[in-house]
Design a protein around this motif. Structure first.
Motif, PDB file in Angstrom:
ATOM      1  N   ILE A 218      85.365 -55.034 -11.926  1.00 47.86           N
ATOM      2  CA  ILE A 218      85.879 -53.737 -11.532  1.00 47.86           C
ATOM      3  C   ILE A 218      86.141 -53.019 -12.728  1.00 47.86           C
ATOM      4  N   SER A 219      85.499 -51.905 -13.237  1.00 49.74           N
ATOM      5  CA  SER A 219      85.865 -50.976 -14.288  1.00 49.74           C
ATOM      6  C   SER A 219      86.159 -49.595 -13.318  1.00 49.74           C
ATOM      7  N   TYR A 220      87.773 -49.557 -13.639  1.00 41.27           N
ATOM      8  CA  TYR A 220      88.237 -48.276 -13.113  1.00 41.27           C
ATOM      9  C   TYR A 220      89.366 -47.772 -14.031  1.00 41.27           C
ATOM     10  N   PRO A 221      89.651 -46.488 -13.997  1.00 42.77           N
ATOM     11  CA  PRO A 221      90.787 -46.203 -14.937  1.00 42.77           C
ATOM     12  C   PRO A 221      92.107 -46.849 -14.625  1.00 42.77           C
ATOM     13  N   CYS A 222      92.976 -47.081 -15.638  1.00 45.17           N
ATOM     14  CA  CYS A 222      94.451 -47.596 -15.443  1.00 45.17           C
ATOM     15  C   CYS A 222      95.126 -46.630 -16.087  1.00 45.17           C
ATOM     16  N   PRO A 223      96.392 -46.423 -15.937  1.00 47.69           N
ATOM     17  CA  PRO A 223      97.139 -45.539 -16.591  1.00 47.69           C
ATOM     18  C   PRO A 223      97.156 -45.450 -18.174  1.00 47.69           C
ATOM     19  N   ASP A 224      96.856 -46.372 -18.848  1.00 52.17           N
ATOM     20  CA  ASP A 224      96.591 -46.151 -20.406  1.00 52.17           C
ATOM     21  C   ASP A 224      95.417 -45.461 -20.770  1.00 52.17           C
ATOM     22  N   PHE A 225      94.419 -45.951 -19.739  1.00 54.30           N
ATOM     23  CA  PHE A 225      93.077 -45.103 -19.962  1.00 54.30           C
ATOM     24  C   PHE A 225      93.106 -43.853 -19.826  1.00 54.30           C
ATOM     25  N   LEU A 226      93.828 -43.246 -19.024  1.00 50.40           N
ATOM     26  CA  LEU A 226      94.198 -41.827 -18.777  1.00 50.40           C
ATOM     27  C   LEU A 226      94.962 -41.325 -19.706  1.00 50.40           C
ATOM     28  N   ILE A 227      96.171 -42.013 -20.234  1.00 46.97           N
ATOM     29  CA  ILE A 227      96.802 -41.597 -21.296  1.00 46.97           C
ATOM     30  C   ILE A 227      96.309 -41.372 -22.812  1.00 46.97           C
ATOM     31  N   TYR A 228      95.668 -42.361 -23.138  1.00 42.42           N
ATOM     32  CA  TYR A 228      95.032 -42.456 -24.443  1.00 42.42           C
ATOM     33  C   TYR A 228      93.835 -41.190 -24.402  1.00 42.42           C
ATOM     34  N   ARG A 229      93.283 -41.015 -23.173  1.00 36.73           N
ATOM     35  CA  ARG A 229      92.374 -40.014 -23.318  1.00 36.73           C
ATOM     36  C   ARG A 229      92.922 -38.311 -23.327  1.00 36.73           C
ATOM     37  N   LEU A 230      93.867 -38.394 -22.634  1.00 37.83           N
ATOM     38  CA  LEU A 230      94.757 -36.945 -22.534  1.00 37.83           C
ATOM     39  C   LEU A 230      95.255 -36.626 -23.906  1.00 37.83           C
ATOM     40  N   GLN A 231      95.956 -37.742 -24.717  1.00 35.13           N
ATOM     41  CA  GLN A 231      96.510 -37.539 -25.970  1.00 35.13           C
ATOM     42  C   GLN A 231      95.450 -37.180 -26.838  1.00 35.13           C
TER      43      GLN A 231
ATOM     44  N   PHE B  11      88.732 -31.939 -18.009  1.00 35.18           N
ATOM     45  CA  PHE B  11      88.508 -31.671 -16.500  1.00 35.18           C
ATOM     46  C   PHE B  11      88.180 -33.167 -15.814  1.00 35.18           C
ATOM     47  N   VAL B  12      88.468 -33.075 -14.544  1.00 35.98           N
ATOM     48  CA  VAL B  12      88.422 -34.387 -13.725  1.00 35.98           C
ATOM     49  C   VAL B  12      87.322 -34.395 -12.524  1.00 35.98           C
ATOM     50  N   TRP B  13      86.398 -35.443 -12.729  1.00 37.65           N
ATOM     51  CA  TRP B  13      85.564 -35.798 -11.552  1.00 37.65           C
ATOM     52  C   TRP B  13      86.231 -36.849 -10.659  1.00 37.65           C
ATOM     53  N   GLU B  14      86.337 -36.967  -9.544  1.00 35.95           N
ATOM     54  CA  GLU B  14      86.883 -35.901  -8.987  1.00 35.95           C
ATOM     55  C   GLU B  14      88.270 -36.462  -8.141  1.00 35.95           C
ATOM     56  N   GLY B  15      88.935 -35.171  -7.832  1.00 35.27           N
ATOM     57  CA  GLY B  15      90.346 -35.210  -7.418  1.00 35.27           C
ATOM     58  C   GLY B  15      90.646 -36.179  -6.300  1.00 35.27           C
ATOM     59  N   GLY B  16      89.947 -36.471  -5.367  1.00 34.35           N
ATOM     60  CA  GLY B  16      90.098 -37.340  -4.358  1.00 34.35           C
ATOM     61  C   GLY B  16      89.669 -38.919  -4.738  1.00 34.35           C
ATOM     62  N   GLN B  17      89.092 -39.267  -5.921  1.00 36.93           N
ATOM     63  CA  GLN B  17      88.860 -40.770  -6.053  1.00 36.93           C
ATOM     64  C   GLN B  17      89.868 -41.180  -6.863  1.00 36.93           C
ATOM     65  N   GLY B  18      91.058 -40.520  -7.221  1.00 32.44           N
ATOM     66  CA  GLY B  18      92.097 -40.956  -8.042  1.00 32.44           C
ATOM     67  C   GLY B  18      93.142 -41.392  -7.369  1.00 32.44           C
ATOM     68  N   ILE B  19      94.224 -42.002  -7.911  1.00 29.97           N
ATOM     69  CA  ILE B  19      95.398 -42.340  -6.928  1.00 29.97           C
ATOM     70  C   ILE B  19      96.467 -41.403  -7.463  1.00 29.97           C
ATOM     71  N   GLU B  20      97.646 -41.302  -6.756  1.00 29.79           N
ATOM     72  CA  GLU B  20      98.737 -40.438  -7.194  1.00 29.79           C
ATOM     73  C   GLU B  20      99.457 -40.595  -8.585  1.00 29.79           C
ATOM     74  N   LEU B  21      99.357 -41.848  -8.945  1.00 33.02           N
ATOM     75  CA  LEU B  21     100.067 -42.339  -9.894  1.00 33.02           C
ATOM     76  C   LEU B  21      99.419 -41.469 -11.256  1.00 33.02           C
ATOM     77  N   PHE B  22      98.341 -41.399 -11.134  1.00 35.86           N
ATOM     78  CA  PHE B  22      97.517 -40.515 -12.135  1.00 35.86           C
ATOM     79  C   PHE B  22      97.828 -39.039 -12.220  1.00 35.86           C
ATOM     80  N   TYR B  23      98.052 -38.532 -10.994  1.00 37.25           N
ATOM     81  CA  TYR B  23      98.689 -37.196 -10.859  1.00 37.25           C
ATOM     82  C   TYR B  23     100.203 -37.092 -11.521  1.00 37.25           C
ATOM     83  N   GLN B  24     100.911 -38.055 -11.359  1.00 31.98           N
ATOM     84  CA  GLN B  24     102.110 -37.800 -11.837  1.00 31.98           C
ATOM     85  C   GLN B  24     102.179 -38.003 -13.438  1.00 31.98           C
ATOM     86  N   LEU B  25     101.155 -38.538 -13.911  1.00 35.15           N
ATOM     87  CA  LEU B  25     101.256 -38.750 -15.522  1.00 35.15           C
ATOM     88  C   LEU B  25     100.406 -37.555 -16.017  1.00 35.15           C
ATOM     89  N   LEU B  26      99.545 -36.718 -15.298  1.00 33.79           N
ATOM     90  CA  LEU B  26      99.223 -35.444 -15.855  1.00 33.79           C
ATOM     91  C   LEU B  26     100.209 -34.440 -16.484  1.00 33.79           C
TER      92      LEU B  26
END
Length: 326
Positions: A288-301, A311-326
Motif C-alpha cells: 500500500i502506497s499512502y501518505p504518512c505524516p512525514d510524506f505530508l510535512i516534507y512536501r508542505l515544507q 491544494f489537496v485532492w481530496e479532503g474526504g480521503q485523508g485522516i484527521e491527523l493530516f489536518y492537524q499537521l496543516l
C-alpha cells in the motif's frame, strides 16, 4: 528517517493511535501560513464533515459538483450541498467556495465547442444562479494542459472572455505537472497565468504518466515542478494527494485513509522509499502506497520554501491527523 521528533508518528500502529487523539482535538490555526485549496466530492461525504471542522485552516474549497456536456447541458445541480455551504461559511466567513466545472470537450470538435458562445453563456449562467454563494469557478479540462500539443490558442481567448464576464469572481485553472521541459511553451503559460487568479499544478498521479505502480507524488518531481515554475510570479498551487494505492497479485486499486485505519497494524511493516520520499505499508500479499505524516510535512515544507501554496485532492480521503499537521 523521522526527522521531526517523536510527536510525528511513522509506524502504522503509531499513526492509528494518534489518529484517535487527533479526532478529539479542535482545529486550531494554520501551521503552514501559505495559500491552500481543498477539493470535496459528493461521492465521499466525509470531506464535508472534515472541511467544516477544519475550516479555519482552509482558504478555498472546491466542491466537484458540475460538468458541462458537449451539448452545453449542465450536470450536477442535484449534488449541490446547500447545508454544507452554509455551515462552512459559518465556520470560516473568509473561505472562498469555488466549485469545479469539468468541461467535456471532444478532440474532433473542441475548437468549435469552445468557440460556441453558448458554452460561455452556460458557465456564466451557472455562476450567476449561485452568485451569492459561489466566489468563483474552476475550469477543469485536460485540453488546457494539451493546449500547445493541439496549437489551441482559441482556448486562451475563451478563458479571457470568461474572466471578463466573471468580473470580480475568482477564476481557477488546472494544469498537469511537468514531465519534460518541452511540455509547455512559456508564451502559453504566461497567457494562462495572466488570465487566472490561481492555477493548480497537478503534482500527483505520477504513476499514470510513468506507468510505475504505486508512485504517488515523488518528492524530486514536486521539486522539479517548483523549480520549473519559479520564473512565474502568479499564484500557483501545487497538488498533494490524500489518497493512495493498494497493490495485490490480482490488481491495483485506490486506497483511502479510512481503510488505513482499519488495517491490523501487526500484519504490516512501514517502509520509507528514499528515492521518492513516500511511505509503503506492506506484507507478503499487499503493498500500500499512502501518505504518512512525514510524506505530508516534507512536501508542505518544500512548497513553503518556494513561496507557493498547495491544494489537496481530496479532503474526504485523508485522516484527521493530516489536518492537524496543516
Amino acid at each position: 528517517m523521522n526527522s521531526y521528533g517523536n510527536q510525528i508518528p511513522f509506524e502504522l500502529q503509531q499513526i492509528q493511535e494518534q489518529e484517535l487523539e487527533a479526532r478529539k482535538k479542535e482545529s486550531g490555526n494554520k501551521n503552514y501560513k501559505i495559500p491552500n485549496l481543498f477539493f470535496v466530492t459528493p461521492w465521499n461525504k466525509e470531506g464535508y464533515r472534515l472541511t467544516i471542522k477544519y475550516a479555519q485552516k482552509l482558504d478555498m474549497i472546491s466542491p466537484a459538483w458540475f460538468s458541462i456536456r458537449y451539448n452545453n447541458v449542465v450536470d450536477g445541480k442535484q449534488t449541490v450541498n446547500e447545508q454544507w455551504m452554509q455551515e462552512i461559511v459559518q465556520a470560516n466567513p473568509q473561505i472562498a467556495i469555488i466549485p469545479r466545472v469539468q468541461i467535456e470537450l471532444q478532440e474532433s470538435s473542441f475548437i468549435q465547442q469552445i468557440n460556441n458562445p453558448q458554452l460561455l453563456e452556460t458557465i456564466i449562467n451557472l455562476v450567476q444562479y449561485y452568485s451569492n454563494k459561489f466566489h468563483g469557478i474552476m475550469i477543469d479540462t485536460p485540453f488546457i494542459s494539451y493546449i500547445d500539443t493541439f496549437d489551441a490558442q482559441d482556448i486562451v481567448k475563451f478563458l479571457q472572455k470568461l474572466k471578463t464576464k466573471l468580473g470580480n469572481k475568482i477564476l481557477v485553472l488546472t494544469l498537469y505537472g511537468i514531465y519534460n521541459s518541452q511540455q509547455y511553451k512559456h508564451s502559453t503559460l504566461r497567457k494562462l497565468f495572466k488570465v487566472a487568479d490561481y492555477t493548480l499544478i497537478q503534482t500527483y498521479d505520477y504513476q499514470i504518466q510513468v506507468e510505475e505502480d504505486l508512485m504517488l507524488s515523488p518528492y524530486s518531481w514536486i521539486q522539479d515542478n517548483l523549480e520549473y515554475f519559479m520564473t512565474y510570479k502568479e499564484k500557483l498551487l501545487f497538488g498533494i494527494p490524500f489518497y493512495g494505492f493498494k497493490k495485490t497479485e490480482q490488481d491495483t486499486t485506490h486506497f483511502m485513509g479510512s481503510e488505513l485505519l482499519k488495517l491490523n497494524a501487526s500484519n504490516f511493516i512501514t517502509e520509507w522509499d528514499k528515492s521518492t520520499s513516500e511511505c509503503i505499508y506492506k506484507n507478503d500479499q499487499i503493498s500500500i502506497s499512502y501518505p504518512c505524516p512525514d510524506f505530508l510535512i516534507y512536501r508542505l515544507q518544500l512548497i513553503k520554501k518556494f513561496g507557493r501554496g498547495y491544494f489537496v485532492w481530496e479532503g474526504g480521503q485523508g485522516i484527521e491527523l493530516f489536518y492537524q499537521l496543516l
